[in-house]
Design a protein around this motif. Structure first.
Motif, PDB file in Angstrom:
ATOM      1  N   ASN A 139       0.828  -1.197   0.000  1.00  0.00           N
ATOM      2  CA  ASN A 139       0.000   0.000   0.000  1.00  0.00           C
ATOM      3  C   ASN A 139       0.865   1.249   0.000  1.00  0.00           C
ATOM      4  O   ASN A 139       2.055   1.191   0.304  1.00  0.00           O
ATOM      5  N   SER A 140       0.259   2.362  -0.327  1.00  0.00           N
ATOM      6  CA  SER A 140       0.970   3.648  -0.334  1.00  0.00           C
ATOM      7  C   SER A 140       2.281   3.542  -1.097  1.00  0.00           C
ATOM      8  O   SER A 140       3.336   3.983  -0.633  1.00  0.00           O
ATOM      9  N   LEU A 141       2.209   2.970  -2.272  1.00  0.00           N
ATOM     10  CA  LEU A 141       3.415   2.735  -3.052  1.00  0.00           C
ATOM     11  C   LEU A 141       4.072   4.030  -3.487  1.00  0.00           C
ATOM     12  O   LEU A 141       3.397   5.040  -3.753  1.00  0.00           O
ATOM     13  N   LYS A 142       5.397   3.977  -3.542  1.00  0.00           N
ATOM     14  CA  LYS A 142       6.217   5.127  -3.917  1.00  0.00           C
ATOM     15  C   LYS A 142       7.049   4.758  -5.147  1.00  0.00           C
ATOM     16  O   LYS A 142       7.335   3.576  -5.371  1.00  0.00           O
ATOM     17  N   PRO A 143       7.487   5.738  -5.898  1.00  0.00           N
ATOM     18  CA  PRO A 143       8.351   5.429  -7.057  1.00  0.00           C
ATOM     19  C   PRO A 143       9.595   4.632  -6.673  1.00  0.00           C
ATOM     20  O   PRO A 143      10.053   3.793  -7.467  1.00  0.00           O
ATOM     21  N   GLU A 144      10.099   4.852  -5.480  1.00  0.00           N
ATOM     22  CA  GLU A 144      11.297   4.117  -5.053  1.00  0.00           C
ATOM     23  C   GLU A 144      11.013   2.651  -4.737  1.00  0.00           C
ATOM     24  O   GLU A 144      11.941   1.883  -4.469  1.00  0.00           O
ATOM     25  N   ASP A 145       9.753   2.240  -4.772  1.00  0.00           N
ATOM     26  CA  ASP A 145       9.408   0.826  -4.622  1.00  0.00           C
ATOM     27  C   ASP A 145       9.516   0.080  -5.947  1.00  0.00           C
ATOM     28  O   ASP A 145       9.360  -1.140  -5.986  1.00  0.00           O
ATOM     29  N   THR A 146       9.766   0.802  -7.018  1.00  0.00           N
ATOM     30  CA  THR A 146       9.905   0.171  -8.330  1.00  0.00           C
ATOM     31  C   THR A 146      11.076  -0.804  -8.333  1.00  0.00           C
ATOM     32  O   THR A 146      12.199  -0.443  -7.977  1.00  0.00           O
ATOM     33  N   ALA A 147      10.801  -2.042  -8.710  1.00  0.00           N
ATOM     34  CA  ALA A 147      11.824  -3.096  -8.693  1.00  0.00           C
ATOM     35  C   ALA A 147      11.208  -4.389  -9.205  1.00  0.00           C
ATOM     36  O   ALA A 147       9.983  -4.491  -9.367  1.00  0.00           O
ATOM     37  N   VAL A 148      12.063  -5.365  -9.416  1.00  0.00           N
ATOM     38  CA  VAL A 148      11.604  -6.736  -9.605  1.00  0.00           C
ATOM     39  C   VAL A 148      11.514  -7.362  -8.216  1.00  0.00           C
ATOM     40  O   VAL A 148      12.473  -7.290  -7.445  1.00  0.00           O
ATOM     41  N   TYR A 149      10.369  -7.933  -7.916  1.00  0.00           N
ATOM     42  CA  TYR A 149      10.122  -8.529  -6.606  1.00  0.00           C
ATOM     43  C   TYR A 149      10.218 -10.049  -6.712  1.00  0.00           C
ATOM     44  O   TYR A 149       9.605 -10.652  -7.599  1.00  0.00           O
ATOM     45  N   TYR A 150      10.975 -10.620  -5.788  1.00  0.00           N
ATOM     46  CA  TYR A 150      11.203 -12.054  -5.763  1.00  0.00           C
ATOM     47  C   TYR A 150      10.688 -12.643  -4.445  1.00  0.00           C
ATOM     48  O   TYR A 150      10.891 -12.043  -3.384  1.00  0.00           O
ATOM     49  N   CYS A 151      10.064 -13.806  -4.516  1.00  0.00           N
ATOM     50  CA  CYS A 151       9.801 -14.534  -3.290  1.00  0.00           C
ATOM     51  C   CYS A 151      10.829 -15.648  -3.163  1.00  0.00           C
ATOM     52  O   CYS A 151      11.408 -16.100  -4.157  1.00  0.00           O
ATOM     53  N   ALA A 152      11.057 -16.054  -1.927  1.00  0.00           N
ATOM     54  CA  ALA A 152      12.078 -17.052  -1.654  1.00  0.00           C
ATOM     55  C   ALA A 152      11.681 -17.864  -0.431  1.00  0.00           C
ATOM     56  O   ALA A 152      10.918 -17.383   0.418  1.00  0.00           O
ATOM     57  N   ALA A 153      12.204 -19.065  -0.360  1.00  0.00           N
ATOM     58  CA  ALA A 153      11.899 -19.985   0.737  1.00  0.00           C
ATOM     59  C   ALA A 153      13.172 -20.373   1.466  1.00  0.00           C
ATOM     60  O   ALA A 153      14.210 -20.592   0.845  1.00  0.00           O
ATOM     61  N   THR A 154      13.061 -20.469   2.779  1.00  0.00           N
ATOM     62  CA  THR A 154      14.221 -20.831   3.585  1.00  0.00           C
ATOM     63  C   THR A 154      13.834 -21.785   4.696  1.00  0.00           C
ATOM     64  O   THR A 154      12.736 -21.700   5.248  1.00  0.00           O
ATOM     65  N   THR A 155      14.787 -22.642   5.058  1.00  0.00           N
ATOM     66  CA  THR A 155      14.602 -23.522   6.215  1.00  0.00           C
ATOM     67  C   THR A 155      15.217 -22.905   7.466  1.00  0.00           C
ATOM     68  O   THR A 155      15.174 -23.501   8.535  1.00  0.00           O
ATOM     69  N   GLN A 156      15.776 -21.696   7.344  1.00  0.00           N
ATOM     70  CA  GLN A 156      16.515 -21.064   8.436  1.00  0.00           C
ATOM     71  C   GLN A 156      15.646 -20.238   9.383  1.00  0.00           C
ATOM     72  O   GLN A 156      16.162 -19.634  10.314  1.00  0.00           O
ATOM     73  N   GLY A 157      14.347 -20.167   9.102  1.00  0.00           N
ATOM     74  CA  GLY A 157      13.511 -19.310   9.929  1.00  0.00           C
ATOM     75  C   GLY A 157      13.523 -17.894   9.382  1.00  0.00           C
ATOM     76  O   GLY A 157      14.071 -17.626   8.317  1.00  0.00           O
ATOM     77  N   LEU A 158      12.939 -16.976  10.120  1.00  0.00           N
ATOM     78  CA  LEU A 158      12.872 -15.586   9.663  1.00  0.00           C
ATOM     79  C   LEU A 158      14.281 -15.063   9.396  1.00  0.00           C
ATOM     80  O   LEU A 158      15.150 -15.121  10.262  1.00  0.00           O
ATOM     81  N   SER A 159      14.494 -14.540   8.233  1.00  0.00           N
ATOM     82  CA  SER A 159      15.812 -14.041   7.873  1.00  0.00           C
ATOM     83  C   SER A 159      15.698 -12.922   6.865  1.00  0.00           C
ATOM     84  O   SER A 159      14.829 -12.945   5.986  1.00  0.00           O
ATOM     85  N   ASP A 160      16.605 -11.959   6.980  1.00  0.00           N
ATOM     86  CA  ASP A 160      16.689 -10.894   5.975  1.00  0.00           C
ATOM     87  C   ASP A 160      17.958 -11.048   5.137  1.00  0.00           C
ATOM     88  O   ASP A 160      18.318 -10.129   4.399  1.00  0.00           O
ATOM     89  N   TYR A 161      18.624 -12.197   5.245  1.00  0.00           N
ATOM     90  CA  TYR A 161      19.830 -12.452   4.459  1.00  0.00           C
ATOM     91  C   TYR A 161      19.487 -13.310   3.257  1.00  0.00           C
ATOM     92  O   TYR A 161      19.035 -14.447   3.403  1.00  0.00           O
ATOM     93  N   ASP A 162      19.720 -12.822   2.067  1.00  0.00           N
ATOM     94  CA  ASP A 162      19.314 -13.573   0.887  1.00  0.00           C
ATOM     95  C   ASP A 162      20.074 -14.897   0.761  1.00  0.00           C
ATOM     96  O   ASP A 162      19.527 -15.866   0.220  1.00  0.00           O
ATOM     97  N   TYR A 163      21.300 -14.973   1.276  1.00  0.00           N
ATOM     98  CA  TYR A 163      22.077 -16.210   1.152  1.00  0.00           C
ATOM     99  C   TYR A 163      21.512 -17.343   2.014  1.00  0.00           C
ATOM    100  O   TYR A 163      21.908 -18.489   1.871  1.00  0.00           O
ATOM    101  N   GLU A 164      20.596 -17.021   2.898  1.00  0.00           N
ATOM    102  CA  GLU A 164      19.988 -18.061   3.731  1.00  0.00           C
ATOM    103  C   GLU A 164      18.744 -18.665   3.088  1.00  0.00           C
ATOM    104  O   GLU A 164      18.137 -19.557   3.652  1.00  0.00           O
ATOM    105  N   TYR A 165      18.376 -18.175   1.922  1.00  0.00           N
ATOM    106  CA  TYR A 165      17.197 -18.685   1.223  1.00  0.00           C
ATOM    107  C   TYR A 165      17.615 -19.717   0.185  1.00  0.00           C
ATOM    108  O   TYR A 165      18.544 -19.491  -0.591  1.00  0.00           O
ATOM    109  N   ASN A 166      16.904 -20.841   0.198  1.00  0.00           N
ATOM    110  CA  ASN A 166      17.276 -21.977  -0.624  1.00  0.00           C
ATOM    111  C   ASN A 166      16.648 -21.953  -2.010  1.00  0.00           C
ATOM    112  O   ASN A 166      17.222 -22.464  -2.972  1.00  0.00           O
TER     113      ASN A 166
END
Length: 123
Positions: free
Chosen positions: A84-111
């Motif tokens: 919601n309340s999208l801004k021009p700086e939100d423009t990007a390619v959005y990817y979903c990813a799955a991990t067995t590591q639990g909540l993480s903000d590190y992309d290398y932890e996603y399988n």
């Protein structure tokens, strides 16, 4: 193995909303924490949001906190990103990813990763 397919991207005006979906194959979807990342042209991929396997815990980047929500439906093997309340700086390619590591903000932890969906926010 988990295969992920994103959908719901598109062109929207500043202040508008979009809901992204990520459909997962495989019987073990509920075993994975899920995340959304994005990558704008010329920039590194960055964390957006994550949700625990049960959906009971969520985590957001500061840049989207209060504007984006993440949810999942394990019966449908799908995770959602409501933007919601999208801004021009939100423009990007959005990817979903799955991990067995639990909540993480590190992309290398996603399988596993989807192919991405384009979100463009016009000013």
């Amino acid at each position: 193995q988990v295969q992920l397919v994103e959908s719901g991207g598109g062109l929207v005006q500043s202040g508008g909303s979009l809901r992204l979906s990520c459909a997962a194959s495989g019987r073990t979807f509920s075993s994975y924490a899920m995340g959304w990342f994005r990558q704008a042209p010329g920039k590194e991929r960055e964390f957006v949001a994550a949700i625990s396997w049960s959906g009971g815990k969520t985590y957001f980047a500061d840049s989207v906190k209060g504007r984006f929500t993440i949810s999942r439906d394990n019966a449908k093997n799908t995770v959602y990103l409501q933007m919601n309340s999208l801004k021009p700086e939100d423009t990007a390619v959005y990817y979903c990813a799955a991990t067995t590591q639990g909540l993480s903000d590190y992309d290398y932890e996603y399988n596993y990763w989807g192919q991405g969906t384009q979100v463009t926010v016009s000013s």
